[in-house]
Scaffold this motif. Structure first.
Motif, mmCIF file in Angstrom:
data_model
loop_
_atom_site.group_PDB
_atom_site.id
_atom_site.type_symbol
_atom_site.label_atom_id
_atom_site.label_comp_id
_atom_site.label_asym_id
_atom_site.label_seq_id
_atom_site.Cartn_x
_atom_site.Cartn_y
_atom_site.Cartn_z
ATOM 1 N N SER A 1 0.713 -1.368 -0.093
ATOM 2 C CA SER A 1 -0.098 0.181 -0.087
ATOM 3 C C SER A 1 1.000 1.319 -0.014
ATOM 4 C CB SER A 1 -0.817 0.087 1.055
ATOM 5 O OG SER A 1 -0.253 -0.005 2.435
ATOM 6 N N SER B 1 -8.052 -2.731 6.104
ATOM 7 C CA SER B 1 -8.279 -3.897 5.195
ATOM 8 C C SER B 1 -7.881 -5.265 5.720
ATOM 9 C CB SER B 1 -7.323 -3.528 3.916
ATOM 10 O OG SER B 1 -7.284 -4.769 2.967
ATOM 11 N N ASP C 1 -12.267 -5.389 -1.116
ATOM 12 C CA ASP C 1 -10.994 -4.591 -0.879
ATOM 13 C C ASP C 1 -11.128 -3.325 -1.855
ATOM 14 O OD1 ASP C 1 -10.255 -5.923 1.324
ATOM 15 O OD2 ASP C 1 -8.961 -7.204 0.255
ATOM 16 N N PHE C 2 -11.573 -3.664 -2.973
ATOM 17 C CA PHE C 2 -11.471 -2.300 -3.924
ATOM 18 C C PHE C 2 -12.351 -1.232 -3.473
ATOM 19 C CE2 PHE C 2 -13.483 -0.209 -7.593
ATOM 20 C CZ PHE C 2 -12.379 0.213 -8.245
ATOM 21 N N VAL D 1 -11.022 0.576 -0.211
ATOM 22 C CA VAL D 1 -9.985 1.437 -0.471
ATOM 23 C C VAL D 1 -10.658 2.532 -1.232
ATOM 24 C CG1 VAL D 1 -7.899 1.641 -1.688
ATOM 25 C CG2 VAL D 1 -8.212 -0.368 -0.523
ATOM 26 N N TYR D 2 -11.506 2.367 -2.052
ATOM 27 C CA TYR D 2 -12.067 3.526 -2.891
ATOM 28 C C TYR D 2 -12.780 4.592 -1.953
ATOM 29 C CZ TYR D 2 -14.883 6.010 -6.309
ATOM 30 O OH TYR D 2 -15.554 7.046 -6.752
ATOM 31 N N SER E 1 -8.440 8.065 -5.879
ATOM 32 C CA SER E 1 -9.306 6.940 -5.311
ATOM 33 C C SER E 1 -9.472 5.852 -6.479
ATOM 34 C CB SER E 1 -10.524 7.210 -4.819
ATOM 35 O OG SER E 1 -11.344 7.902 -5.632
ATOM 36 N N SER F 1 -6.036 4.275 -6.921
ATOM 37 C CA SER F 1 -5.533 3.505 -5.654
ATOM 38 C C SER F 1 -6.270 2.196 -5.470
ATOM 39 C CB SER F 1 -5.334 4.378 -4.492
ATOM 40 O OG SER F 1 -4.715 5.490 -4.660
ATOM 41 N N ALA F 2 -7.373 2.212 -5.626
ATOM 42 C CA ALA F 2 -8.233 1.082 -5.610
ATOM 43 C C ALA F 2 -8.179 0.023 -6.303
ATOM 44 C CB ALA F 2 -9.836 1.318 -5.322
#
Length: 146
Positions: free
Chosen positions: A14, A44, A65-66, A69-70, A91, A94-95
């Motif tokens: 990350s 996460s 998880d997508f 993180v978004y 976002s 990153s996701a």
């Protein structure tokens, strides 16, 4: 010790992902990159890897998880960043990158921490899958008044 290894792998991944998606592309400061990495790693790991992974499997957990993180980058990005372009694209990028790395992390977890994952999975007993019973409806020769 195996859980510490997983946390370290997730943190390094990350940190690399947020370094690229927020640091290089949008010039985010190093403090924000590290704070996002730490926050996403902890949330996460506990939500995705400890709760959801044993219940729904590897690939479905990647989807969770997508979105996790978004949402984290979107919500906390609105606090730290002042550009909507940076929040939106940061976002998404990153996701996507984090979900790609989680495929390998989940494979590592299932392979090396196999006992805890398999103990929490429910087994499906097919003998209770279907019920057979007779219909208890009214008989055609019986009237309503009886």
């Amino acid at each position: 010790m195996k859980h510490v290894n997983v946390l370290f792998i997730k943190f390094v991944a990350s940190l690399f992902i947020f370094g690229i998606s927020l640091g290089l592309l949008f010039d985010a400061p190093l403090v924000e990159v590290v704070s996002f990495s730490l926050l996403v790693t902890i949330i996460s790991y506990f939500i995705g890897d400890q709760i959801i992974l044993p219940r729904i499997g590897k690939m479905n957990t990647v989807v969770v998880d997508f979105f996790l993180v978004y949402l984290i980058v979107w919500i906390f990005g609105a606090i730290f960043f002042h550009s909507y372009l940076m929040i939106g694209w940061g976002s998404i990028i990153s996701a996507t990158l984090f979900a790609g790395s989680e495929v390998f992390v989940h494979s590592y977890i299932v392979k090396n921490i196999k006992q805890t994952v398999q103990e929490k999975q429910r087994s499906f007993n097919q003998s209770f899958a279907f019920e057979m019973a007779e219909d208890q409806g009214p008989h055609p020769t019986q009237s309503k008044d009886e």
